[in-house]
Design a protein around this motif. Structure first.
Motif, PDB file in Angstrom:
ATOM      1  N   SER A  35       0.637  -1.278   0.123  1.00 32.01           N
ATOM      2  CA  SER A  35       0.008   0.167  -0.016  1.00 32.01           C
ATOM      3  C   SER A  35       0.903   1.227   0.049  1.00 32.01           C
ATOM      4  N   VAL A  36       2.063   1.028  -0.192  1.00 34.92           N
ATOM      5  CA  VAL A  36       3.113   2.293  -0.247  1.00 34.92           C
ATOM      6  C   VAL A  36       2.714   3.199  -1.522  1.00 34.92           C
ATOM      7  N   PRO A  37       2.323   4.299  -1.205  1.00 38.47           N
ATOM      8  CA  PRO A  37       2.152   5.174  -2.502  1.00 38.47           C
ATOM      9  C   PRO A  37       3.141   5.491  -3.203  1.00 38.47           C
ATOM     10  N   HIS A  38       3.138   5.219  -4.762  1.00 39.04           N
ATOM     11  CA  HIS A  38       4.290   5.405  -5.244  1.00 39.04           C
ATOM     12  C   HIS A  38       4.022   6.618  -6.182  1.00 39.04           C
ATOM     13  N   ARG A  39       5.084   7.656  -6.269  1.00 39.35           N
ATOM     14  CA  ARG A  39       4.843   8.954  -6.748  1.00 39.35           C
ATOM     15  C   ARG A  39       5.017   8.661  -8.456  1.00 39.35           C
ATOM     16  N   GLY A  40       4.369   9.597  -9.262  1.00 35.18           N
ATOM     17  CA  GLY A  40       4.592   9.293 -10.669  1.00 35.18           C
ATOM     18  C   GLY A  40       6.009   9.697 -10.952  1.00 35.18           C
ATOM     19  N   ALA A  41       6.362   9.046 -12.279  1.00 33.79           N
ATOM     20  CA  ALA A  41       7.698   9.080 -12.581  1.00 33.79           C
ATOM     21  C   ALA A  41       8.218  10.507 -12.857  1.00 33.79           C
ATOM     22  N   GLY A  42       7.240  11.245 -13.209  1.00 35.58           N
ATOM     23  CA  GLY A  42       7.760  12.687 -13.469  1.00 35.58           C
ATOM     24  C   GLY A  42       7.589  13.840 -12.688  1.00 35.58           C
ATOM     25  N   GLU A  43       7.094  13.032 -11.413  1.00 36.96           N
ATOM     26  CA  GLU A  43       6.636  13.841 -10.286  1.00 36.96           C
ATOM     27  C   GLU A  43       7.789  14.293  -9.474  1.00 36.96           C
ATOM     28  N   ALA A  44       7.807  15.467  -8.891  1.00 34.75           N
ATOM     29  CA  ALA A  44       9.005  15.798  -8.206  1.00 34.75           C
ATOM     30  C   ALA A  44       8.645  15.198  -6.650  1.00 34.75           C
ATOM     31  N   VAL A  45       9.711  14.405  -6.400  1.00 35.37           N
ATOM     32  CA  VAL A  45       9.678  13.761  -5.145  1.00 35.37           C
ATOM     33  C   VAL A  45      10.920  14.274  -3.977  1.00 35.37           C
ATOM     34  N   ALA A  46      10.521  14.472  -3.024  1.00 32.74           N
ATOM     35  CA  ALA A  46      11.558  15.070  -2.037  1.00 32.74           C
ATOM     36  C   ALA A  46      12.500  13.797  -1.547  1.00 32.74           C
ATOM     37  N   PRO A  47      13.730  13.944  -1.522  1.00 32.28           N
ATOM     38  CA  PRO A  47      14.652  12.924  -0.916  1.00 32.28           C
ATOM     39  C   PRO A  47      14.074  12.086   0.437  1.00 32.28           C
ATOM     40  N   ALA A  48      13.231  12.981   1.318  1.00 29.72           N
ATOM     41  CA  ALA A  48      12.982  12.285   2.378  1.00 29.72           C
ATOM     42  C   ALA A  48      11.760  11.112   1.973  1.00 29.72           C
ATOM     43  N   ASP A  49      10.949  11.839   1.112  1.00 29.02           N
ATOM     44  CA  ASP A  49       9.752  10.847   0.669  1.00 29.02           C
ATOM     45  C   ASP A  49      10.341   9.601   0.125  1.00 29.02           C
ATOM     46  N   ARG A  50      11.526   9.496  -0.925  1.00 29.41           N
ATOM     47  CA  ARG A  50      11.955   8.531  -1.452  1.00 29.41           C
ATOM     48  C   ARG A  50      12.482   7.548  -0.399  1.00 29.41           C
ATOM     49  N   ALA A  51      13.196   8.224   0.513  1.00 29.19           N
ATOM     50  CA  ALA A  51      13.846   7.163   1.662  1.00 29.19           C
ATOM     51  C   ALA A  51      12.787   6.600   2.462  1.00 29.19           C
ATOM     52  N   ILE A  52      11.744   7.304   2.919  1.00 23.06           N
ATOM     53  CA  ILE A  52      10.487   6.576   3.598  1.00 23.06           C
ATOM     54  C   ILE A  52       9.836   5.619   2.832  1.00 23.06           C
ATOM     55  N   SER A  53       9.700   6.003   1.536  1.00 21.71           N
ATOM     56  CA  SER A  53       9.033   5.029   0.650  1.00 21.71           C
ATOM     57  C   SER A  53       9.876   3.755   0.627  1.00 21.71           C
ATOM     58  N   GLN A  54      11.242   3.786   0.587  1.00 21.91           N
ATOM     59  CA  GLN A  54      12.202   2.572   0.519  1.00 21.91           C
ATOM     60  C   GLN A  54      11.989   1.856   1.859  1.00 21.91           C
ATOM     61  N   VAL A  55      11.819   2.483   2.917  1.00 21.74           N
ATOM     62  CA  VAL A  55      11.728   1.631   4.364  1.00 21.74           C
ATOM     63  C   VAL A  55      10.438   1.078   4.225  1.00 21.74           C
ATOM     64  N   LEU A  56       9.419   1.750   3.723  1.00 25.61           N
ATOM     65  CA  LEU A  56       8.048   0.999   3.899  1.00 25.61           C
ATOM     66  C   LEU A  56       7.891  -0.159   2.924  1.00 25.61           C
ATOM     67  N   SER A  57       8.633   0.070   1.624  1.00 26.11           N
ATOM     68  CA  SER A  57       8.585  -1.092   0.841  1.00 26.11           C
ATOM     69  C   SER A  57       9.315  -2.121   1.449  1.00 26.11           C
ATOM     70  N   GLU A  58      10.244  -1.994   2.103  1.00 22.68           N
ATOM     71  CA  GLU A  58      10.845  -3.037   2.622  1.00 22.68           C
ATOM     72  C   GLU A  58      10.033  -3.901   3.644  1.00 22.68           C
ATOM     73  N   ILE A  59       9.335  -3.112   4.408  1.00 25.99           N
ATOM     74  CA  ILE A  59       8.363  -3.820   5.285  1.00 25.99           C
ATOM     75  C   ILE A  59       7.257  -4.701   4.450  1.00 25.99           C
ATOM     76  N   ASP A  60       6.902  -3.831   3.393  1.00 23.08           N
ATOM     77  CA  ASP A  60       5.837  -4.507   2.739  1.00 23.08           C
ATOM     78  C   ASP A  60       6.262  -5.934   2.027  1.00 23.08           C
ATOM     79  N   GLN A  61       7.612  -6.043   1.613  1.00 20.71           N
ATOM     80  CA  GLN A  61       8.284  -6.968   1.067  1.00 20.71           C
ATOM     81  C   GLN A  61       8.191  -8.323   2.050  1.00 20.71           C
ATOM     82  N   ILE A  62       8.515  -7.748   3.098  1.00 24.48           N
ATOM     83  CA  ILE A  62       8.782  -8.989   4.439  1.00 24.48           C
ATOM     84  C   ILE A  62       7.243  -9.508   4.559  1.00 24.48           C
TER      85      ILE A  62
END
Lengths: 135, 150
Positions: free
Chosen positions: A87-114
């Motif tokens: 359920s991690v929201p993924h931003r659109g490819a062309g959309e500006a994403v803050a580095p903090a958003d990317r990092a948080i998304s990475q951690v949440l993806s890790e939890i989802d994967q497990i």
């Protein structure tokens, strides 16, 4: 992690059916056991029937019965019918994403994967053993 | 179900190649040297399941002491069953034989490590009663060294 009510109802129901695969169980019996309305549960069972996990049995002594292979059907197979746990929201490819958003998304993806790996590795047959052990 | 012999190795390599799609002869030669004839008391096991003359499965395990502070525990790090004879309880018997050996060695815990997308083997270990361990595997990319300035 918290599963939606319908997902939990589906899991309870699948475990009830798989524990006694020859028996036709009326929806009302499961609804009473888990304290939900038969009408609510009927929608869940219809979804499970559409997915081929259970089949409806008409007539006297009718209800539903297990129609899948308990050694092959995983928790993920059931959960996936009712919700998307990635359920991690993924931003659109062309959309500006803050580095903090990317990092948080990475951690949440890790939890989802497990979570996905865990649900995908536990079959209904294994769950029945755990239920028996917990009882 | 018995300990591996040198003559089994070609079949073990072929079975692994069938399952993984990669033949790794030199790796298996090294594994055989280390686990195939471990001296008594070394607590390493390389077991094969044999049907007639065919090796239809194998399992390798050992006792690891104080790895990252953990008291001695059993590890299973390789298991393969011939796809043609799966669902016949061979994996269960191999794992049972390892557990018997661990029990005799006084070890009370068995661990393994798998890729999270290897659902077939994950499901097998789950069906045997394995649960998530209180440890988290981690990894990182080792970046290439920066090029030296001339």
């Amino acid at each position: 992690m918290k599963l939606q009510v319908n997902t939990l109802l589906a899991l309870y129901s699948v475990l009830e059916f798989a524990a006694d695969p020859q028996r036709h169980i009326p929806a009302s019996e499961i609804a009473a056991k888990y304290g939900v309305s038969a009408h609510h549960l009927a929608k869940v069972l219809a979804e499970l029937a559409r997915a081929g996990v259970v089949e409806s049995v008409r007539g006297v002594g009718g209800g539903y019965r297990f129609a899948a292979n308990a050694k092959r059907l995983t928790l993920m197979d059931v959960i996936g019918q009712f919700e998307d746990i990635s359920s991690v929201p993924h931003r659109g490819a062309g959309e500006a994403v803050a580095p903090a958003d990317r990092a948080i998304s990475q951690v949440l993806s890790e939890i989802d994967q497990i979570a996905r790996a865990t649900f995908s590795s536990i079959t209904i047959a294994t769950m029945l053993k755990l239920v028996q052990k917990a009882g | 179900m018995r300990a591996v012999r040198r003559a089994d190795l070609d079949q073990v390599i072929a079975l692994d190649a069938t399952v993984t799609g990669v033949e790794k002869r030199s790796y298996w030669e090294r594994v055989y040297r280390r686990y195939g004839h471990a001296p008594r008391g070394e607590q390493r096991w390389f077991l094969v399941a044999v049907a007639g003359r065919d090796v239809v499965g194998f399992l390798i395990g050992e006792v690891r002491d104080w790895e990252f502070g953990s008291p001695p525990c059993g590890w299973v790090f390789a298991i393969d069953i011939d796809p043609r004879v799966r669902q016949a309880g061979i994996g269960t018997r191999l794992l049972g034989a390892l557990c018997d050996a661990l029990r005799a060695a006084g070890v009370r815990q068995l661990r393994t490590l798998l890729a999270s997308d290897n659902t077939l083997i994950l499901s097998f270990f789950r069906s045997q009663g394995m649960m998530a361990a209180p440890m988290i595997p981690l990894e990182m990319d080792v970046q290439p060294a920066p090029r030296a300035r001339r």
